[in-house]
Design a protein around this motif. Structure first.
Motif, mmCIF file in Angstrom:
data_model
loop_
_atom_site.group_PDB
_atom_site.id
_atom_site.type_symbol
_atom_site.label_atom_id
_atom_site.label_comp_id
_atom_site.label_asym_id
_atom_site.label_seq_id
_atom_site.Cartn_x
_atom_site.Cartn_y
_atom_site.Cartn_z
ATOM 1 N N PRO A 153 19.170 5.196 26.102
ATOM 2 C CA PRO A 153 19.021 4.628 27.459
ATOM 3 C C PRO A 153 20.327 4.047 27.990
ATOM 4 O O PRO A 153 21.078 3.410 27.242
ATOM 5 C CB PRO A 153 17.973 3.530 27.283
ATOM 6 C CG PRO A 153 17.779 3.355 25.823
ATOM 7 C CD PRO A 153 18.267 4.574 25.130
ATOM 8 N N LEU B 71 3.366 -3.962 40.988
ATOM 9 C CA LEU B 71 4.764 -3.539 40.785
ATOM 10 C C LEU B 71 4.887 -2.018 40.683
ATOM 11 O O LEU B 71 5.891 -1.445 41.084
ATOM 12 C CB LEU B 71 5.332 -4.198 39.521
ATOM 13 C CG LEU B 71 5.692 -5.674 39.705
ATOM 14 C CD1 LEU B 71 5.936 -6.330 38.359
ATOM 15 C CD2 LEU B 71 6.928 -5.821 40.591
ATOM 16 N N ARG B 72 3.838 -1.376 40.146
ATOM 17 C CA ARG B 72 3.902 0.088 40.038
ATOM 18 C C ARG B 72 3.911 0.725 41.426
ATOM 19 O O ARG B 72 4.408 1.818 41.633
ATOM 20 C CB ARG B 72 2.710 0.611 39.228
ATOM 21 C CG ARG B 72 2.733 0.155 37.779
ATOM 22 C CD ARG B 72 1.406 0.411 37.133
ATOM 23 N NE ARG B 72 0.328 -0.267 37.844
ATOM 24 C CZ ARG B 72 -0.956 -0.103 37.566
ATOM 25 N NH1 ARG B 72 -1.341 0.700 36.610
ATOM 26 N NH2 ARG B 72 -1.870 -0.760 38.256
ATOM 27 N N ILE C 76 22.674 1.513 30.142
ATOM 28 C CA ILE C 76 22.596 0.052 30.221
ATOM 29 C C ILE C 76 22.989 -0.395 31.623
ATOM 30 O O ILE C 76 24.095 -0.106 32.076
ATOM 31 C CB ILE C 76 23.530 -0.599 29.189
ATOM 32 C CG1 ILE C 76 23.095 -0.177 27.785
ATOM 33 C CG2 ILE C 76 23.530 -2.117 29.336
ATOM 34 C CD1 ILE C 76 24.036 -0.608 26.687
ATOM 35 N N LEU D 271 5.130 -1.097 44.257
ATOM 36 C CA LEU D 271 6.370 -1.541 44.915
ATOM 37 C C LEU D 271 7.586 -0.744 44.440
ATOM 38 O O LEU D 271 8.490 -0.455 45.221
ATOM 39 C CB LEU D 271 6.595 -3.038 44.646
ATOM 40 C CG LEU D 271 5.530 -3.983 45.201
ATOM 41 C CD1 LEU D 271 5.818 -5.413 44.764
ATOM 42 C CD2 LEU D 271 5.478 -3.905 46.724
ATOM 43 N N ARG D 272 7.597 -0.385 43.139
ATOM 44 C CA ARG D 272 8.774 0.288 42.598
ATOM 45 C C ARG D 272 8.902 1.725 43.058
ATOM 46 O O ARG D 272 9.892 2.394 42.763
ATOM 47 C CB ARG D 272 8.735 0.251 41.058
ATOM 48 C CG ARG D 272 9.027 -1.146 40.519
ATOM 49 C CD ARG D 272 9.341 -1.120 39.033
ATOM 50 N NE ARG D 272 9.608 -2.467 38.552
ATOM 51 C CZ ARG D 272 8.903 -3.054 37.592
ATOM 52 N NH1 ARG D 272 7.922 -2.413 36.987
ATOM 53 N NH2 ARG D 272 9.182 -4.296 37.224
ATOM 54 N N GLN E 38 21.737 -3.510 34.840
ATOM 55 C CA GLN E 38 20.797 -4.515 35.367
ATOM 56 C C GLN E 38 19.854 -3.777 36.312
ATOM 57 O O GLN E 38 20.289 -3.045 37.194
ATOM 58 C CB GLN E 38 21.609 -5.572 36.115
ATOM 59 C CG GLN E 38 20.906 -6.231 37.275
ATOM 60 C CD GLN E 38 20.220 -7.511 36.877
ATOM 61 O OE1 GLN E 38 20.776 -8.320 36.167
ATOM 62 N NE2 GLN E 38 18.987 -7.668 37.327
ATOM 63 N N GLU E 39 18.568 -3.935 36.096
ATOM 64 C CA GLU E 39 17.608 -3.267 36.974
ATOM 65 C C GLU E 39 17.571 -3.976 38.327
ATOM 66 O O GLU E 39 17.566 -5.206 38.372
ATOM 67 C CB GLU E 39 16.222 -3.302 36.337
ATOM 68 C CG GLU E 39 15.265 -2.359 37.007
ATOM 69 C CD GLU E 39 13.855 -2.466 36.445
ATOM 70 O OE1 GLU E 39 12.921 -2.076 37.151
ATOM 71 O OE2 GLU E 39 13.702 -2.953 35.308
ATOM 72 N N ILE E 40 17.571 -3.202 39.404
ATOM 73 C CA ILE E 40 17.482 -3.855 40.707
ATOM 74 C C ILE E 40 16.026 -3.919 41.153
ATOM 75 O O ILE E 40 15.192 -3.147 40.698
ATOM 76 C CB ILE E 40 18.313 -3.129 41.793
ATOM 77 C CG1 ILE E 40 17.879 -1.672 41.921
ATOM 78 C CG2 ILE E 40 19.787 -3.227 41.508
ATOM 79 C CD1 ILE E 40 18.321 -1.036 43.214
ATOM 80 N N GLY E 41 15.718 -4.842 42.045
ATOM 81 C CA GLY E 41 14.373 -4.944 42.604
ATOM 82 C C GLY E 41 14.258 -4.071 43.840
ATOM 83 O O GLY E 41 15.164 -3.308 44.165
ATOM 84 N N ARG E 42 13.122 -4.170 44.507
ATOM 85 C CA ARG E 42 12.919 -3.366 45.711
ATOM 86 C C ARG E 42 12.465 -4.265 46.852
ATOM 87 O O ARG E 42 11.731 -5.223 46.630
ATOM 88 C CB ARG E 42 11.812 -2.310 45.494
ATOM 89 C CG ARG E 42 12.037 -1.409 44.322
ATOM 90 C CD ARG E 42 13.265 -0.554 44.483
ATOM 91 N NE ARG E 42 13.682 -0.034 43.197
ATOM 92 C CZ ARG E 42 13.356 1.169 42.742
ATOM 93 N NH1 ARG E 42 12.646 1.973 43.470
ATOM 94 N NH2 ARG E 42 13.765 1.559 41.566
ATOM 95 N N LEU E 43 12.873 -3.875 48.041
ATOM 96 C CA LEU E 43 12.296 -4.518 49.220
ATOM 97 C C LEU E 43 10.909 -3.935 49.415
ATOM 98 O O LEU E 43 10.668 -2.759 49.133
ATOM 99 C CB LEU E 43 13.151 -4.234 50.454
ATOM 100 C CG LEU E 43 14.501 -4.942 50.511
ATOM 101 C CD1 LEU E 43 15.267 -4.479 51.738
ATOM 102 C CD2 LEU E 43 14.317 -6.458 50.550
#
Lengths: 352, 676
Positions: free
Chosen positions: A96, A346-347, A98, A349-350, A100-105
């Motif tokens: 995998p 979250l499933r 490496i 939103l992502r 930082q995972e970003i969020g979503r609007l």
């Protein structure tokens, strides 16, 4: 060995330097502690004093040439993929990555941003307003009289308050029209996104809270044809250049003439139109077989609204339109249940 | 409203298919929402708008079809009905002509109640109306045909002296035909005789005077009632009928007599009997309304040119009489059934509608751009982008919540909430004063969907009141919970969300917004950390108490939340940038590693080092910390990095060494640190 023959030899060897191993061997042969260059340098004291300087210069030149060759070859080799992963130590690129995972609007925010930016590009500016409103701004100022059937389309949450004037949760974003027009003079080109509230029973297409975008423009000489032009730019930007549009006469208390705007169904493109009477089982699930999807309401701002805000209706004209963001987002993303937007799984939103 | 294709054909010649008709009506503003073939006819489901009560009938739609298709409208001849010899005397008293401008009654004696003929049953069933008996069916049929609601009373159950149209008295009751018993008040209009109330005017009839199988004589009512009264009464009682729907929107006075006569003729035809009385009370004479309009008004509003000849043609087809008032002006006479046409703009709309919206071109207006200024919305957008970049997902939750949900979170908070007067359910009782309850609900929902870590934020208005003043302000709330796997080059570590994550998020946000004057302050024995901006409280960070987590069935995990007033945050924001020259001379960095007792807070320690370090010490930061092996229990290992710099010259080691020594001494003496 004289420098001349070393040069000739190098020239022959250079073409064979096709691997890191070969290059490493080449480097060792010439530059290692007991390599050829070192040997040449070591031989200097044995030379005649007057030869030493010239020879030293030659050796230095040779050394820098070798370094250049190595640097050059290293570059070419680096550009090539290694033929086999280095055992124990190299990168296994299947692991995998490496980061930082970003969020979503939220998809509603994304839809609002997309729509507002289309209008901002046309020169509109964004204004927002409060969600608790007066009955005047929500109804009366917009030419919706109390005790009139036209109010029925706008069932409203009232709030308990000791204030003399009844307060409510705005049932549309249109009260911001009144706020803006009361505080500013034309020309105006405004877009208003925000939350609105209606006491509707909850189901797959209704909720008691949703979002709207209101747009309006006021100036001298604004015509219905301008409304059509502006909304065409909007609809094509959001739903694609191929879609067809139609403006249907309708009634809204705050605009006249009023229009509902449909776009050709983005799923069936209206192909099932002729089947409406016969094939009930096969109707397009998005447009219900009508071939058209209603996306917004619009019209020319009613002269009575101008009178309420103190504009001269013989001087100024304007258009206004409003749309439900959830509806647009549902059409755009193919979402069939409005409640998904507010479950915030979250499933879900992502995916946006 | 449902009507049928062949029913329409009674009034207008139609040469186009039902589908084409539906499209034409839709494009003229009479939206056909459904079209269905049924029993050899076609049922059109039509949505009319509240400004056009004249379209609430087959007759009205047919009139419009004639306009749209250019065919002529077939006005049926009024039936001639003879009044029988044995006249009845009967009195109708209207208490207020305002409440009831027109009341007509016909008494028909000797009717035979029975089933309706097949054609009548079929038409009613096609439009979704149940057949009851011939007389009731006829009143319904006429309602659908002409849009005038009628009511038939069993005349033998009414006092023979007469009836009143009056306001109900508070506390009076009526047993209705099929809506149970209603408790009435003085805002409601009723039909009554000397003994009792017979009907709720314009809404529903009473059970006792209902036409039944035994009925012999009937009183047929056709009237006009005040729309507002009907509206208020049906709202209060929650009874909406085909009748109230039309009265509320207004009835054309000219159709009242027409409908009454047609119904009467049909009753005589299908149920026999004789009309013995015909009475009208309060007949109103209205002068036709006229409007002065510019010939060119349409072009100004629509941006499309309609020839004067065409304009006049359209208006005439709509039933408006046109007369040239001057070169530029037209005087229009409005037909009585169009009580939506009052001003020039109404006429423009009619022209646009019939000429066709499709015929109006698409143009782009000239827009004067406003110079863009930084708005709150831009700051909100920047905030959202920053949080998303930090891995937080934006949620949107309902602004209305239940009182009980808020009750769980409100402990120790001095907030007066705003209540909703008419919630549909307990989930909409109050306007939330904080976003936190909704966010915790979201966290719980996601744990139920087997998520391992939940990083959420929302930006929305929150509501409260203070001494009668309502407050609505923008709040940011963040909720973190669970553990996420962080991939390193050689292994994966588990990172569990805690207050320091939240602190870091807020620090990053402040840095991005240029908020410099902020600090975190412990309150309530470190249970709550307040965020102060420019010295004022702007929000707080805390852990959701276990009892709340238990309620949401969140086990073995903590939920860390923050709420922050965006008005306060944005007040401290400085987005104008100022460049500072990069340092020309190298800095000297000295790390100090030591062991510190757990209970000694590092905030004080860092402040003390800074002060002691003097002007050469440019920065002190914690660069490493550790608990576990090699560190005794009750202690933690810490490394601070001190960066020394002198402005316009190269700093020498000899200058730094004594400062470093005093800092080490300070740590040992004041903070009982043990050097490592």
């Amino acid at each position: 060995m004289d420098i001349y023959s070393i040069r000739t030899q190098i020239e022959l060897e250079v073409n064979q330097l096709n691997s890191r191993e070969a290059l490493e061997a080449f480097r060792n042969k010439y530059l290692a502690r007991k390599g050829i260059i070192s040997q040449l340098t070591g031989s200097i004291p044995s030379l005649a004093v007057e030869e030493r300087a010239a020879f030293g210069k030659e050796v230095n030149l040779l050394k820098s040439q070798i370094l250049a060759i190595i640097a050059e070859k290293e570059k070419t080799l680096a550009a090539e993929k290694p033929s086999t992963p280095a055992p124990g130590g190299g990168i296994d690129i299947g692991m995998p990555g490496i980061a930082q995972e970003i969020g979503r609007l939220h998809p509603i925010t994304q839809t609002i941003d997309e729509i507002t930016s289309i209008f901002v590009q046309m020169g509109f500016s964004v204004v927002e307003g409060p969600e608790i409103e007066t009955e005047y701004n929500n109804f009366t100022g917009l030419n919706i009289p109390l005790d009139h059937p036209s109010r029925d389309a706008f069932d409203t949450f009232y709030i308990k308050s000791p204030a003399k004037n009844r307060l409510l949760l705005r049932s549309h974003t249109s009260p911001v029209q009144i706020r803006v027009m009361k505080s500013r003079r034309p020309p105006l080109a405004i877009i208003v996104p925000g939350r609105v509230y209606r006491p509707d029973a909850v189901d797959a297409s209704h909720l008691f809270m949703f979002h709207q975008i209101e747009g309006f423009m006021v100036d001298e000489g604004i015509r219905f044809s301008d409304l059509k032009g502006v909304l065409e730019v909007f609809a094509k930007a959001v739903f694609g250049k191929e879609i067809k549009m139609r403006f249907r006469p309708h009634f809204f208390p705050f605009t006249e003439p009023s229009a509902e705007v449909d776009i050709s169904c983005i799923i069936c493109q209206g192909r099932q139109l002729s089947d409406v009477l016969t094939s009930q089982g096969k109707r397009c699930s998005v447009c219900g077989g009508k071939g058209w999807l209603e996306i917004l309401g619009s019209g020319m701002i009613h002269p009575n609204v101008f009178k309420h805000v103190g504009y001269d209706p013989t001087k100024y004209t304007g258009f206004a339109f409003g749309m439900g963001i959830e509806r647009i987002a549902m059409l755009k993303y193919g979402i069939s249940d409005i409640r998904l937007f507010f479950e915030n799984d979250l499933r879900f939103l992502r995916q946006f | 409203m449902k009507i049928t294709y062949y029913w329409l054909k009674d009034f207008v010649e139609i040469k186009i298919s039902p589908r084409q008709l539906a499209d034409k009506l839709t494009m003229a503003g009479i939206e056909v929402k459904g079209l269905e073939e049924k029993d050899g006819d076609f049922v059109l489901d039509i949505e009319t708008t509240s400004n056009r009560p004249d379209l609430l009938s087959v007759y009205g739609i047919a009139r419009e079809v004639a306009v749209i298709t250019g065919k002529s409208f077939k006005e049926p001849k009024p039936p001639k009905i003879a009044t029988a010899q044995n006249k009845t005397d009967f009195d109708i008293k209207i208490n207020s002509p305002k409440d009831c401008p027109l009341y007509t009654a016909k008494i028909i004696r000797g009717v035979k109640i029975g089933p309706s003929p097949g054609w009548l049953k079929k038409r009613l069933e096609l439009v979704g109306c149940r057949s009851i008996n011939n007389v009731v069916d006829i009143t319904n049929y006429i309602l659908f045909t002409y849009g005038e609601p009628l009511h038939a009373f069993d005349f033998d159950r009414i006092s023979s002296e007469g009836i009143f149209v009056r306001r109900a008295r508070r506390g009076e009751r009526l047993m209705t035909i099929d809506a149970g018993e209603c408790l009435l008040d003085e805002d409601m209009l009723v039909i009554a005789d000397n003994n009792r109330i017979l009907a709720l005017a314009g809404i529903i009839g009473g059970k006792e005077s209902e036409v039944s199988g035994d009925t012999k004589n009937i009183l047929l009512e056709a009237a006009i009632f005040a729309p507002v009264l009907i509206r208020r009464a049906r709202q209060k009682l929650g009874i909406e009928t085909n009748s109230s729907y039309r009265f509320e929107r207004g009835i054309d006075s000219e159709t009242v007599q027409k409908a009454s006569a047609c119904a009467c003729a049909l009753i005589l035809e299908l149920a026999s009997g004789k009309m013995t009385l015909k009475k009208e009370t309060g007949l109103l004479k209205t002068r036709p309304r006229s409007i002065l309009t510019e010939v060119a008004s349409a072009e100004k509003i629509l941006g499309s040119h309609i020839l004067p000849k065409e304009t006049i043609k359209i208006l005439n087809r709509l039933g408006l009489k046109t007369k040239r008032a001057s070169k530029k002006m037209l005087r229009l006479t409005i037909p009585p059934y169009r009580n939506d046409l009052f001003t020039q703009i109404d006429i423009v709309e009619e022209l646009a509608r019939i000429h066709g919206y499709d015929a109006i071109p698409n143009t782009l207006p000239k827009i004067t751009p406003q110079p863009p200024s930084l708005q709150k919305r831009d700051l909100v957008s920047l905030t959202k982008q920053t949080l998303v970049a930090l891995g937080l997902n934006e949620v949107i939750t309902y602004s209305l919540i239940s009182r009980s949900l808020w009750g769980m979170f409100s402990e120790g908070q001095d907030v007066s909430v705003i209540e909703v007067e008419n919630p549909l359910s307990s989930e909409q009782e109050i306007l939330r004063p904080s976003l936190i309850p909704s966010l915790v609900k979201c966290v719980a929902h996601n744990y139920n969907q087997r998520q391992q870590y939940v990083y959420l934020f929302e930006i929305a208005h929150v509501f409260s009141q203070k001494e009668g003043n309502l407050r609505e302000e923008l709040q940011l709330a963040i909720a973190l919970s669970g553990s996420r796997a962080i991939f390193l080059e050689d292994m994966v570590v588990k990172d569990t969300a805690g207050l320091l994550h939240l602190k870091g998020i807020i620090e990053t946000l402040c840095a991005r917004l240029g908020v410099e004057r902020y600090e975190f302050v412990n309150r309530n024995h470190n249970q709550i950390i307040d965020i102060c901006i420019s010295g004022e409280g702007a929000g707080s960070l805390y852990q959701i108490p276990r009892r709340i987590l238990n309620y949401f069935d969140i086990k073995n995990r903590q939920v860390i939340v923050a709420q922050l007033s965006l008005d306060r945050l944005f007040a401290g924001a400085v987005l104008t940038k100022q460049f500072f020259a990069l340092p020309k001379f190298p800095a000297i960095t000295r790390d100090i590693s030591f062991i510190l007792k757990e209970e000694i807070p590092v905030q004080e320690l860092l402040a003390a080092l800074k002060e002691q370090g003097g002007s050469l010490l440019a920065a002190v930061t914690i660069t490493d910390y550790y608990r576990g092996k090699q560190i005794p229990a009750g202690y933690r290992g810490i490394t601070v990095s001190c960066v020394y710099r002198a402005g316009e010259r190269t700093l020498r080691e000899e200058e730094v060494n004594p400062i470093d020594a005093t800092l080490r001494a300070l740590l040992e003496k004041r903070f009982q640190a043990k050097m490592r």
